[in-house]
Design an enzyme around this catalytic site. Structure first.
Site, PDB file in Angstrom:
ATOM      1  N   TYR A 125       3.608 -12.557   7.299  1.00  0.00           N
ATOM      2  CA  TYR A 125       2.426 -13.267   6.836  1.00  0.00           C
ATOM      3  C   TYR A 125       2.253 -14.618   7.514  1.00  0.00           C
ATOM      4  O   TYR A 125       1.289 -15.327   7.233  1.00  0.00           O
ATOM      5  CB  TYR A 125       2.528 -13.510   5.328  1.00  0.00           C
ATOM      6  CG  TYR A 125       1.796 -12.503   4.490  1.00  0.00           C
ATOM      7  CD1 TYR A 125       2.312 -11.223   4.310  1.00  0.00           C
ATOM      8  CD2 TYR A 125       0.605 -12.821   3.861  1.00  0.00           C
ATOM      9  CE1 TYR A 125       1.657 -10.301   3.522  1.00  0.00           C
ATOM     10  CE2 TYR A 125      -0.060 -11.901   3.078  1.00  0.00           C
ATOM     11  CZ  TYR A 125       0.468 -10.643   2.912  1.00  0.00           C
ATOM     12  OH  TYR A 125      -0.192  -9.737   2.131  1.00  0.00           O
ATOM     13  N   LYS A 192      15.491  -5.429   3.803  1.00  0.00           N
ATOM     14  CA  LYS A 192      15.803  -4.299   4.695  1.00  0.00           C
ATOM     15  C   LYS A 192      16.830  -4.814   5.720  1.00  0.00           C
ATOM     16  O   LYS A 192      16.630  -4.752   6.936  1.00  0.00           O
ATOM     17  CB  LYS A 192      14.500  -3.830   5.371  1.00  0.00           C
ATOM     18  CG  LYS A 192      14.606  -2.506   6.102  1.00  0.00           C
ATOM     19  CD  LYS A 192      14.487  -1.304   5.210  1.00  0.00           C
ATOM     20  CE  LYS A 192      14.747  -0.040   5.995  1.00  0.00           C
ATOM     21  NZ  LYS A 192      14.789   1.170   5.177  1.00  0.00           N
ATOM     22  N   ASP A 226      13.287   0.188   0.346  1.00  0.00           N
ATOM     23  CA  ASP A 226      12.789   1.549   0.080  1.00  0.00           C
ATOM     24  C   ASP A 226      13.461   2.131  -1.165  1.00  0.00           C
ATOM     25  O   ASP A 226      12.805   2.714  -2.033  1.00  0.00           O
ATOM     26  CB  ASP A 226      12.936   2.470   1.302  1.00  0.00           C
ATOM     27  CG  ASP A 226      14.211   2.255   2.076  1.00  0.00           C
ATOM     28  OD1 ASP A 226      14.935   1.289   1.780  1.00  0.00           O
ATOM     29  OD2 ASP A 226      14.504   3.046   2.985  1.00  0.00           O
ATOM     30  N   ASP A 250       4.520  -8.646  -1.566  1.00  0.00           N
ATOM     31  CA  ASP A 250       3.097  -8.321  -1.665  1.00  0.00           C
ATOM     32  C   ASP A 250       2.924  -6.857  -2.080  1.00  0.00           C
ATOM     33  O   ASP A 250       2.181  -6.535  -3.009  1.00  0.00           O
ATOM     34  CB  ASP A 250       2.457  -8.569  -0.290  1.00  0.00           C
ATOM     35  CG  ASP A 250       0.970  -8.308  -0.296  1.00  0.00           C
ATOM     36  OD1 ASP A 250       0.316  -8.644  -1.290  1.00  0.00           O
ATOM     37  OD2 ASP A 250       0.458  -7.759   0.701  1.00  0.00           O
TER      38      ASP A 250
END
Ligand code: NAI
Length: 364
Positions: A125, A192, A226, A250
């Site tokens: 972002y 991640k 995930d 988000d």
């Protein structure tokens, strides 16, 4: 009751409807708020030549507290996100999004009570991007190739994902301090780190460091993003406070909103050291804008968060009580909630829902 001046950025799309509804409900709550209107967005661009005038920034800095309706961001071309610019300019480094079941709102679960703490200033972002074929993109591709880090196809557009020690420490500290202050038991960091070792890996390493300072007071664990998503939809009750880098936060915000009845009821806040801007999780919903169909609950609950922030705890709680009672009665619910509950009953308009809420507040 003290009088507070609050900057109101109504936004566009359904923001015009939800902001008006929010003002009515705040007035009925008894809180003494003076609204200072400030423009931003596409209409403002046409009128003032900028989607975010300096006067709007100054108004938020002066009043320290603002509430904002959603603002449309043109896709692919046009001006950059006003929302992102506002967060950056005012250093609103925390995006706080409580996710709480409201009985009668059609959630998949009745017992969701978690808090999303999203880093608000960096990650993908950050807005550092190179257009496909541009000089910058070509130089970067060349640099990457020569550095031996890998190769990028020459026809690529590139967005950069910076994750810093500074911003990570700040957001994780905020998550732990929030947990302590609100009697929460656990902070989970989602990442991640197994794939993006130098960005998400840094995020996890720093989160673990900060967590050591809270040992014995607030528990800590981490989840790969995930697997986190799967765990969240299967059993949201296992989560308490969750801290995310910007982009995952988000996405997870909308996912979590979907568990409790949808975007129509998900509130939020952007918080910095000096100022706070309260706003619903949802966007400007162009598909239903101007039709009096929007559910204003998310912006109204954002206003309740704002009243907490201003120390108007009683007015905030009155609003939350009125929301719960209107949903529990189920007579005046907007179309998104009728869909979520699978009810065939006639949907209330934004105005009718707000009327019911104001009546519930006045009946107290
Ligand atoms: P969106 O949140 O506006 O809409 C997604 C879906 O949810 C639509 O079907 C919409 O009708 C529904 N929905 C959203 N809020 C609702 C409400 N209060 N009541 C009933 N239904 C509601 O997301 P979308 O379509 O991806 O974005 C539209 C625009 O909003 C884009 O330009 C986007 O950039 C902007 N946006 C602005 C945000 C902000 O100002 N903070 C946040 C998210 C998106």
């Amino acid at each position: 009751m003290a009088r507070h001046t609050v900057t109101l950025i109504p936004g566009d799309g359904i923001g015009l409807e939800t902001s008006a509804a929010m003002q009515r409900v705040v007035a009925a709550s008894g809180a003494d708020i003076e609204w200072e209107l400030a423009p931003a967005g596409a209409a403002c661009m046409e009128e003032h030549g900028t989607p975010l005038p300096e006067s709007t920034i100054e108004a938020v800095e002066r009043n320290k507290v603002a509430i904002k309706g959603p603002i449309t961001t043109p896709v692919g071309t046009g001006f950059r996100s006003v929302n992102v610019a506002l967060r950056k300019t005012l250093d609103l480094y925390v995006c706080l999004r409580p996710v709480l079941s409201i009985p009668g709102a059609g959630g998949r679960y009745e017992d969701v009570d978690l808090v999303i703490v999203r880093e608000n200033s960096e990650d993908l972002y950050a807005g550092i991007e190179f257009e496909e074929g541009s000089e910058g993109a070509c130089k970067l591709i060349d640099f990457v190739e020569k550095s031996g880090a890998g190769s990028i196809r020459p026809d690529s557009g590139i967005s950069i994902k910076p994750i810093s020690v500074t911003a990570t420490r700040n957001i994780v500290e905020y998550a732990f301090e929030y947990a302590l202050k609100h009697g929460r038991k656990k902070v989970t960091a989602a990442h991640k780190a197994n794939i993006m070792k130098h960005s998400d890996g840094l995020f996890l390493r720093e989160a673990r460091e900060v967590a050591k300072r809270y040992e014995g007071k607030v528990a800590f664990d981490d989840k790969i993003i995930d697997a986190f998503c799967m765990s969240l939809v299967m059993d949201p009750s296992q989560f308490d406070v969750i801290v995310f880098p910007n982009l995952y936060g988000d996405i997870a915000s909308d996912l979590a909103a979907g568990l409790v009845g949808g975007l129509g009821i998900a509130p939020g806040a952007n918080i910095g050291r000096d100022c706070a801007v309260f706003e619903a999780v949802h966007g400007s919903a162009p598909d239903i804008a101007g039709k009096n169909l929007a559910n204003p609950t998310a912006e109204i609950l954002s206003a309740a968060m704002m009243l907490d922030h201003l120390g108007e705890l009683e007015a905030a709680e009155r609003i939350r009580r009125a929301v719960r009672s209107v949903y529990a009665r189920g007579e005046h619910l907007t179309a998104d909630i009728r869909r979520a509950t699978g009810s065939g009953a006639t949907a209330a308009s934004c105005t009718e829902f707000t009327d019911a809420l104001v009546a519930a507040l006045e009946a107290e």
